[in-house]
Design a protein around this motif. Structure first.
Motif, PDB file in Angstrom:
ATOM      1  N   HIS A 179       0.613   9.607  -5.381  1.00  0.00           N
ATOM      2  CA  HIS A 179       0.960  10.998  -5.069  1.00  0.00           C
ATOM      3  C   HIS A 179       1.755  11.617  -6.216  1.00  0.00           C
TER       4      HIS A 179
ATOM      5  N   PRO B 105      -9.284   5.695  -3.231  1.00  0.00           N
ATOM      6  CA  PRO B 105     -10.377   6.476  -2.646  1.00  0.00           C
ATOM      7  C   PRO B 105      -9.930   7.523  -1.636  1.00  0.00           C
ATOM      8  N   LYS B 106      -8.708   7.395  -1.131  1.00  0.00           N
ATOM      9  CA  LYS B 106      -8.203   8.379  -0.164  1.00  0.00           C
ATOM     10  C   LYS B 106      -7.709   9.645  -0.855  1.00  0.00           C
ATOM     11  N   LEU B 107      -7.544   9.575  -2.160  1.00  0.00           N
ATOM     12  CA  LEU B 107      -7.020  10.690  -2.935  1.00  0.00           C
ATOM     13  C   LEU B 107      -7.997  11.012  -4.059  1.00  0.00           C
TER      14      LEU B 107
ATOM     15  N   ARG C 166       0.820  -1.210   0.000  1.00  0.00           N
ATOM     16  CA  ARG C 166       0.000   0.000   0.000  1.00  0.00           C
ATOM     17  C   ARG C 166       0.854   1.260   0.000  1.00  0.00           C
TER      18      ARG C 166
ATOM     19  N   ALA D  44      -5.338  17.461  -2.179  1.00  0.00           N
ATOM     20  CA  ALA D  44      -5.003  16.038  -2.216  1.00  0.00           C
ATOM     21  C   ALA D  44      -3.549  15.855  -2.605  1.00  0.00           C
TER      22      ALA D  44
ATOM     23  N   ARG E 111       0.805   4.114  -2.750  1.00  0.00           N
ATOM     24  CA  ARG E 111       0.470   5.477  -2.322  1.00  0.00           C
ATOM     25  C   ARG E 111       1.493   6.477  -2.856  1.00  0.00           C
TER      26      ARG E 111
ATOM     27  N   ARG F 191      -3.486  15.585   1.676  1.00  0.00           N
ATOM     28  CA  ARG F 191      -4.738  15.489   2.402  1.00  0.00           C
ATOM     29  C   ARG F 191      -5.594  14.373   1.826  1.00  0.00           C
ATOM     30  N   GLN F 192      -6.166  13.537   2.652  1.00  0.00           N
ATOM     31  CA  GLN F 192      -6.955  12.407   2.196  1.00  0.00           C
ATOM     32  C   GLN F 192      -8.380  12.845   1.914  1.00  0.00           C
ATOM     33  N   ARG F 193      -8.891  12.455   0.732  1.00  0.00           N
ATOM     34  CA  ARG F 193     -10.252  12.777   0.354  1.00  0.00           C
ATOM     35  C   ARG F 193     -10.857  11.611  -0.404  1.00  0.00           C
ATOM     36  N   THR F 194     -12.159  11.582  -0.424  1.00  0.00           N
ATOM     37  CA  THR F 194     -12.852  10.559  -1.192  1.00  0.00           C
ATOM     38  C   THR F 194     -12.694  10.858  -2.668  1.00  0.00           C
TER      39      THR F 194
ATOM     40  N   GLU G 258      -6.008   2.506  -1.813  1.00  0.00           N
ATOM     41  CA  GLU G 258      -5.415   3.833  -1.694  1.00  0.00           C
ATOM     42  C   GLU G 258      -6.124   4.898  -2.525  1.00  0.00           C
TER      43      GLU G 258
END
Length: 360
Positions: free
Chosen positions: A19, A83-85, A11, A43, A15, A47-50, A81
């Motif tokens: 990025h 969905p966090k970005l 992961r 992002a 990630r 910063r983590q976003r949906t 990973e």
């Protein structure tokens, strides 16, 4: 309690690549007439976003998945990973049609990718030719299909599951061919048009990917071609590398992967030098001057010659070190020899102190 170390490792590797892709996408948007959405910039800063799939400026990252442990581990990490970005995630599996039931297997892999909530997901069938041998032909067909899929979906990147073990095998194959430092540099972390292909797992071993699949209960498919001694890479994997480790001890794979990176750095520097030297060794008409070529270091001169031969129409995949060595002898060992025939109906000859390279 956090995830299993193998899962955490895959992961983290993905990630970092996401990025990079997001940062490049945001930078590109900053130079376009459109104003980048502030959520993209946030992002990109970590910063983590949906994920926001409805937004047209959200980058899409595809994973190329065969259903094997390496690519299934990669798909699972991407699905976790993304969905966090502000990144959309999809998957592509290629059916080479080389085994009975390959279409059914490709459909099963596509279903697994969809179950990971990847979207879009495609199973693409290809026809594998014969040029360059079975392994090279299958690779060419696969990359052509991946290129087409990336263009079709507008993907910013395609992730490939090559591991540190694959890198070590690639270095040994290059060493066996005797093709020079570029062949020893193995696979790049980013390659293809605009760095389309990304390889997050080049610093991870194959066992880590397999363990990640096991602890996540991910079904994997072991391609019988990977253990078929008819294939060079298979023999190297199951006979060559184990023999080296038995003779030299553990750490051979890591050392070969490290050699790949060092060789790539050197090769990149020499390629840059050759690109800068190219114009300096030509006359006002753009013809290569033999005396100026002779004054260059051999590694730089051969790169200049290779660039010139390819520019004349010789395909890179058919152009080997021995071809460039023959052309180089027109500079360093001139004895009035005849024109040299090269792949792509290209010929090289020396005339009046100039090196003429053209299609015949």
């Amino acid at each position: 309690m956090g995830p299993h170390p193998a899962v955490a490792a895959i992961r983290l590797a993905v990630r970092r690549v996401l990025h990079d892709v997001l940062t490049e996408h945001t930078r590109s948007a900053d130079h376009s007439p459109r104003t980048p959405h502030p959520e993209l910039a946030e992002a990109g800063a970590g910063r983590q976003r949906t994920a926001l799939p409805e937004r047209p400026d959200t980058p899409l990252v595809l994973v190329a998945c065969s259903g094997g442990a390496d690519s299934m581990a990669l798909a699972s990490a991407l699905a976790f990973e993304a969905p966090k970005l502000a990144v959309r995630a999809g998957g592509i599996t290629v059916d080479h049609g080389l085994q009975d039931g390959s279409d059914t297997r490709a459909a099963e892999v596509a279903d697994r990718l969809a179950a990971l909530r990847l979207d879009p997901v495609e199973a693409v069938a290809v026809r594998v030719g014969h040029e360059g041998g079975p392994e090279a032909a299958a690779r060419d067909a696969r990359y052509a299909a991946l290129d087409a899929a990336a263009e079709r979906h507008g993907a910013a990147a395609v992730l490939l599951g090559h591991t540190r073990d694959d890198q070590a095998e690639t270095v040994l194959l290059g060493l066996a061919r005797g093709s020079g430092i570029r062949s020893l540099s193995g696979m790049a972390a980013a390659s293809g048009p605009a760095g389309r292909y990304r390889r997050p797992f080049l610093q991870l071993d194959r066992q880590t990917a397999r363990k990640a699949c096991l602890v996540q209960s991910l079904p994997v498919w072991d391609d019988p071609h990977n253990i078929d001694p008819a294939y060079t890479r298979s023999r190297l994997r199951h006979e060559g590398l184990p023999a080296l480790e038995k003779a030299l001890g553990k750490g051979v794979v890591e050392a070969l992967a490290r050699t790949a990176q060092l060789s790539r750095d050197d090769a990149d520097a020499l390629d840059t030098w050759a690109a800068e030297a190219d114009s300096a060794v030509r006359d006002d008409a753009g013809r290569l001057e033999c005396a100026k070529l002779y004054a260059l270091p051999p590694a730089v001169r051969r790169r200049v010659l290779r660039r010139a031969v390819m520019a004349a129409g010789s395909p890179a995949g058919s152009l080997f070190a021995r071809h460039i060595e023959e052309v180089d002898r027109l500079i360093t060992g001139w004895r009035g020899q005849r024109a040299i025939n090269l792949p792509g109906r290209v010929e090289a000859m020396r005339q009046g102190g100039r090196l003429v390279i053209r299609q015949s």
